[in-house]
Design an enzyme around this catalytic site. Structure first.
Site, PDB file in Angstrom:
ATOM      1  CG  ASP A  46       3.934   6.708   2.037  1.00  0.00           C
ATOM      2  OD1 ASP A  46       3.139   6.673   1.011  1.00  0.00           O
ATOM      3  OD2 ASP A  46       4.951   6.096   2.207  1.00  0.00           O
ATOM      4  CB  SER A  47       0.094  10.291  -0.536  1.00  0.00           C
ATOM      5  OG  SER A  47      -1.091   9.596  -0.570  1.00  0.00           O
ATOM      6  CG  ASP A  85       1.455   3.457   1.620  1.00  0.00           C
ATOM      7  OD1 ASP A  85       2.008   2.287   1.191  1.00  0.00           O
ATOM      8  OD2 ASP A  85       1.606   4.588   1.086  1.00  0.00           O
ATOM      9  CE  LYS A 115       0.798   1.865  -1.654  1.00  0.00           C
ATOM     10  NZ  LYS A 115       2.298   2.525  -1.591  1.00  0.00           N
ATOM     11  CD  GLU A 117       7.085   3.569  -1.618  1.00  0.00           C
ATOM     12  OE1 GLU A 117       8.197   4.017  -1.827  1.00  0.00           O
ATOM     13  OE2 GLU A 117       6.205   4.608  -1.420  1.00  0.00           O
ATOM     14  CD  GLU A 184       3.371   6.398  -7.563  1.00  0.00           C
ATOM     15  OE1 GLU A 184       3.348   5.482  -6.496  1.00  0.00           O
ATOM     16  OE2 GLU A 184       3.636   7.222  -7.731  1.00  0.00           O
TER      17      GLU A 184
HETATM   18  O1  KIV Z   1       0.636   7.105  -0.914  1.00  0.00           O
HETATM   19  C1  KIV Z   1      -0.298   6.793  -1.722  1.00  0.00           C
HETATM   20  O2  KIV Z   1      -1.229   7.483  -1.878  1.00  0.00           O
HETATM   21  C2  KIV Z   1       0.081   5.872  -2.722  1.00  0.00           C
HETATM   22  C3  KIV Z   1      -0.709   5.868  -3.729  1.00  0.00           C
HETATM   23  C4  KIV Z   1      -0.278   7.123  -4.750  1.00  0.00           C
HETATM   24  C5  KIV Z   1      -0.620   4.708  -4.866  1.00  0.00           C
HETATM   25  O3  KIV Z   1       1.145   5.071  -2.648  1.00  0.00           O
END
Ligand code: KIV
Length: 284
Positions: A46-47, A85, A115, A117, A184
């Site tokens: 989600d980055s 994510d 994934k 959090e 992280e």
């Molecule tokens: O959102 C993302 O790209 C991430 C990575 C930095 C692990 O969670």
């Protein structure tokens, strides 16, 4: 058909002490290039909200956006273990919502893992998704979706008390069905302890060498991100410089009428121009 890397391959790599290379990537073109390398895992992180959309946090990423880009990445890299994510508010609202959204990533984008959090508050969610047959990576340590609560990120597990809490959280994640961990920004010593005591692949970012694998975001690896990033964001190229140079050379060639040249233009078949000119002349 191309062989696809599966969780069994990642578990094998862990058993054989072979490190896993993972990249966070957001588009078809980059995924296609990654699929030609030795990288074993892609996370569609989600980055993307920051590096693709230009927001200052990951929070604005939506399910629809994430599903769209994740399916593009799958088309680019059909052979690589793919993790999606779960964006902000895609799992926090309850088990049913979490399962529905995790299922969308599997059914619509072909991912092999999602994934989440995770704090202790999300153990039931992790169990529900995992019990439904969807592999879950529990993201612990620094959790970017909590930015508005904590204000700014700092290294995790740097004291014995914090370390004991993170280790206990990792244990609980595994006990509730997490098939992988992502740690992280945690102290290297603690990430290594967690990696040694659990039996699932542990991927680290900014958490030292002791994890089973490492992940960085593609734009950092390529040197496309500008400005000071986090300490662990190592770049392996300087594509920002090359990209600016290429765009500038293109602009200069257009402005000086050098581009397009004959090689980059279509042409009429031999003799057709003369016929056309005659046609045009006869009409006037
Ligand atoms: O959102 C993302 O790209 C991430 C990575 C930095 C692990 O969670």
């Amino acid at each position: 058909m191309e062989t696809k890397i599966t969780i069994a391959d990642l578990l094998d790599a862990r058993r054989k002490n072979q490190k896993i290379a993972a990249i966070s990537c957001y588009d078809y073109t980059t995924a296609r290039l990654i699929s030609q390398t030795d990288v074993q895992m892609i996370l569609v992180g989600d980055s993307a909200a920051q590096v693709v959309l230009g927001f200052d946090s990951t929070l604005p990423a939506t399910m629809d956006f994430m599903v769209t880009i994740t399916s593009a990445v799958r088309r680019g890299a059909p052979n690589i273990f793919l993790v999606a994510d779960m964006p902000f508010l895609s799992y926090q609202l309850g088990k049913t919502e979490a399962l529905k959204n995790a299922g969308r990533f599997v059914a619509e984008a072909g991912v092999q893992m999602v994934k989440i959090e995770a704090t202790g508050a999300y153990l039931d969610i992790i169990k529900t998704v995992s019990d439904a047959g969807i592999a879950v990576m529990a993201h612990i340590g620094i959790r970017p979706q909590s930015i508005s609560k904590i204000g700014r990120f700092k290294a995790e597990a740097t004291t014995a008390q914090m370390a004991a809490e993170l280790i206990s959280l990792a244990d609980q994640m595994i006990a509730h069905g997490a098939g992988s961990l992502l740690i992280e920004g945690a102290a290297e010593e603690v990430a290594e302890i967690i990696t040694k005591r659990c039996e699932v692949p542990v991927i680290g970012i900014g958490s030292g060498k002791g994890c089973d694998g490492q992940i960085l975001i593609a734009p950092d690896i390529l040197g496309l991100t500008q400005g000071p990033g986090p300490k662990f964001a190592k770049s392996y190229g300087n594509l920002a410089k090359q990209t600016i140079e290429a765009f500038n050379t293109y602009a200069k060639e257009v402005q000086s009428n050098k581009y397009p040249d004959a090689e980059h233009s279509y042409h009429m078949k031999s003799g057709e121009l003369e016929i056309l000119q005659k046609l045009l002349k006869d009409k006037t």
